[in-house]
Design a protein around this motif. Sequence first.
Motif, short mmCIF file in Angstrom:
data_model
loop_
_atom_site.label_atom_id
_atom_site.label_comp_id
_atom_site.label_asym_id
_atom_site.label_seq_id
_atom_site.Cartn_x
_atom_site.Cartn_y
_atom_site.Cartn_z
N SER A 159 59.86 21.68 54.85
CA SER A 159 58.98 22.78 54.44
C SER A 159 59.54 23.50 53.21
O SER A 159 60.70 23.89 53.19
CB SER A 159 58.82 23.77 55.59
OG SER A 159 58.18 24.92 55.14
N ARG A 160 58.68 23.72 52.21
CA ARG A 160 59.12 24.44 51.00
C ARG A 160 59.19 25.95 51.28
O ARG A 160 59.87 26.68 50.60
CB ARG A 160 58.10 24.22 49.88
CG ARG A 160 57.99 22.78 49.46
CD ARG A 160 58.64 22.59 48.09
NE ARG A 160 58.82 21.16 47.86
CZ ARG A 160 58.07 20.44 47.06
NH1 ARG A 160 57.12 21.01 46.38
NH2 ARG A 160 58.29 19.16 46.91
N ASP A 161 58.40 26.40 52.29
CA ASP A 161 58.29 27.84 52.55
C ASP A 161 58.29 28.07 54.06
O ASP A 161 57.27 28.40 54.65
CB ASP A 161 56.97 28.36 51.92
CG ASP A 161 56.68 29.81 52.28
OD1 ASP A 161 57.63 30.54 52.62
OD2 ASP A 161 55.51 30.20 52.23
N PRO A 162 59.46 27.84 54.70
CA PRO A 162 59.48 27.91 56.17
C PRO A 162 58.94 29.23 56.73
O PRO A 162 58.26 29.24 57.75
CB PRO A 162 60.96 27.73 56.51
CG PRO A 162 61.65 27.33 55.28
CD PRO A 162 60.75 27.55 54.11
N HIS A 163 59.18 30.35 56.01
CA HIS A 163 58.72 31.63 56.57
C HIS A 163 57.20 31.76 56.50
O HIS A 163 56.57 32.20 57.44
CB HIS A 163 59.40 32.81 55.87
CG HIS A 163 60.78 33.01 56.43
ND1 HIS A 163 61.00 33.48 57.70
CD2 HIS A 163 61.98 32.73 55.91
CE1 HIS A 163 62.29 33.49 57.93
NE2 HIS A 163 62.92 33.04 56.86
N GLY A 164 56.64 31.32 55.36
CA GLY A 164 55.19 31.44 55.21
C GLY A 164 54.43 30.42 56.04
O GLY A 164 53.33 30.69 56.49
N ALA A 247 60.32 21.75 68.76
CA ALA A 247 59.39 21.42 67.68
C ALA A 247 58.91 22.69 67.02
O ALA A 247 59.12 23.80 67.54
CB ALA A 247 58.20 20.64 68.25
N VAL A 248 58.29 22.53 65.85
CA VAL A 248 57.68 23.68 65.17
C VAL A 248 56.22 23.36 64.89
O VAL A 248 55.86 22.20 64.67
CB VAL A 248 58.40 24.02 63.84
CG1 VAL A 248 59.86 24.39 64.10
CG2 VAL A 248 58.33 22.89 62.84
N GLU A 249 55.40 24.40 64.93
CA GLU A 249 53.99 24.24 64.56
C GLU A 249 53.78 24.96 63.24
O GLU A 249 54.13 26.14 63.11
CB GLU A 249 53.10 24.83 65.65
CG GLU A 249 51.62 24.68 65.36
CD GLU A 249 50.77 25.35 66.45
OE1 GLU A 249 50.91 25.01 67.64
OE2 GLU A 249 49.99 26.25 66.09
N PHE A 250 53.23 24.27 62.26
CA PHE A 250 52.98 24.86 60.95
C PHE A 250 51.59 25.49 60.90
O PHE A 250 50.77 25.29 61.81
CB PHE A 250 53.16 23.81 59.85
CG PHE A 250 54.61 23.45 59.63
CD1 PHE A 250 55.47 24.33 59.00
CD2 PHE A 250 55.11 22.23 60.07
CE1 PHE A 250 56.81 24.01 58.80
CE2 PHE A 250 56.45 21.90 59.89
CZ PHE A 250 57.30 22.79 59.25
N SER A 251 51.32 26.24 59.81
CA SER A 251 50.07 27.00 59.71
C SER A 251 48.83 26.10 59.72
O SER A 251 47.75 26.55 60.09
CB SER A 251 50.09 27.87 58.45
OG SER A 251 50.60 27.13 57.36
N ASP A 252 48.97 24.83 59.35
CA ASP A 252 47.80 23.94 59.38
C ASP A 252 47.63 23.25 60.72
O ASP A 252 46.75 22.41 60.90
CB ASP A 252 47.92 22.88 58.26
CG ASP A 252 49.18 22.03 58.40
OD1 ASP A 252 49.99 22.31 59.31
OD2 ASP A 252 49.36 21.10 57.59
#
Length: 384
Positions: A159-164, A247-252
């Motif tokens: 991820s280029r922007d883990p926080h966002g 695991a992580v879930e991204f905004s998409d």
Amino acid sequence: MKINLLGATGSIGTQCLDICRSHPDITPNSLTAGRNYKALAMYAREFSVRTVCIADESLYSALKTELSDTDTRVLCGREGLCEAASDKNADMTVNAIVGAAGLLPTEAALKSGSKVALANKETLVAGGSYIMGLAKRKGIHIIPIDSEHSAIFQSLQGSRDPHGELRKIILTASGGPFFGKKREELKNIDPEKALAHPNWSMGSKITIDSATMMNKGFELIEACHLFGVSPKQVEVVIHRQSILHSAVEFSDGAVIGQLGVPDMRIPIQYALTFPKRLECPAQPLSLTACGDLTFEEPDTETFGCLKSAMKAADAIDTTAGAIINGANEVLVSAFLNGKADFWDITDGVAAALENVPAVPADTVEHILEGDRAGREFARAFLSK
Ligand code: NAD
Ligand code: MG
């Protein structure tokens, strides 16, 4: 690369030494232990280390005698631990001490500007806000060794922007030896039963924390500090097989996780070699051999330690974490010594959180005072 390895004689410490054996360019510079001076001296000889430290000061002369024919410098006590942690001859400090005893050495390593690989989750449970603030001021990224947090860290690498972009964290838990049972069914639990973890072989304190699920509660707090998320963004999911390490879930809506056999050498080694990956002595994962992977909700009514940690996580900037951690250390030690019932741990932690006032965890003094008050409360709780 040279490392200062704190807690070298424990479960994580000895697995870290295994990694040094398989990658001779990773060498220990200083080694520390709590009481096991014989093993410490043996490893000091094997790796010709510069400095050793034994935390228990009464064992200093015994360790000194063991190493009298070597050039190894021998230290002891809390100050010695901090000195070993901040020895500038190393490139990184690996903290594999168990308990809040790891807090000051982590602080010392960060203050000296050393990179830190952290197994000692109690550092963050007790003093996460302060420690993360210190790491940020020093420009140091703390690399997690805890398998779940390593999995989250690895999953965020693309991820280029883990926080966002990070929507939530899926924190997996094996559920421990008593998963699926209610409290009425879990009477007269002795240490032997509680120490029989289904998937991992670990030190005794964390194994009991896994049986009460305090461990997963601590890991929730650890994740909030390490990845800057709120407790509401962390979903605890029971996954009995310990194959998906988190695991992580991204905004998409994309979910990225890390899978592997349950072998701590993988996350320990990744912390040492990041961002590179090297061959590791762990077995490869065969998905067809591991069979069904299952996912279920946790039972926070039975496993009240998880609920207490969730409450403490809602007050993440206070000493609530230090209080429950201190209380838990006293209660677990009493249980292991036959001086407390298994459920005293759950009840004592909940009572400590309820009764010991928390203050902002902005200084080491406040954190140590929270730890002390938690311990004192637990001792009084057991003597009733
Ligand atoms: P362990 O009990 O096997 O080893 C602990 C080490 O710390 C030993 O070297 C011991 O001598 C030293 N120690 C104990 N008390 C000390 C004190 N008061 N001062 C200084 N040193 C002291 O524990 P472990 O299972 O290796 O766990 C170490 C840390 O890593 C814990 O914080 C645990 O939660 C975390 N962790 C462990 C595992 C695992 O698989 N074992 C997995 C994830 C996280
Ligand atoms: Mg873990």
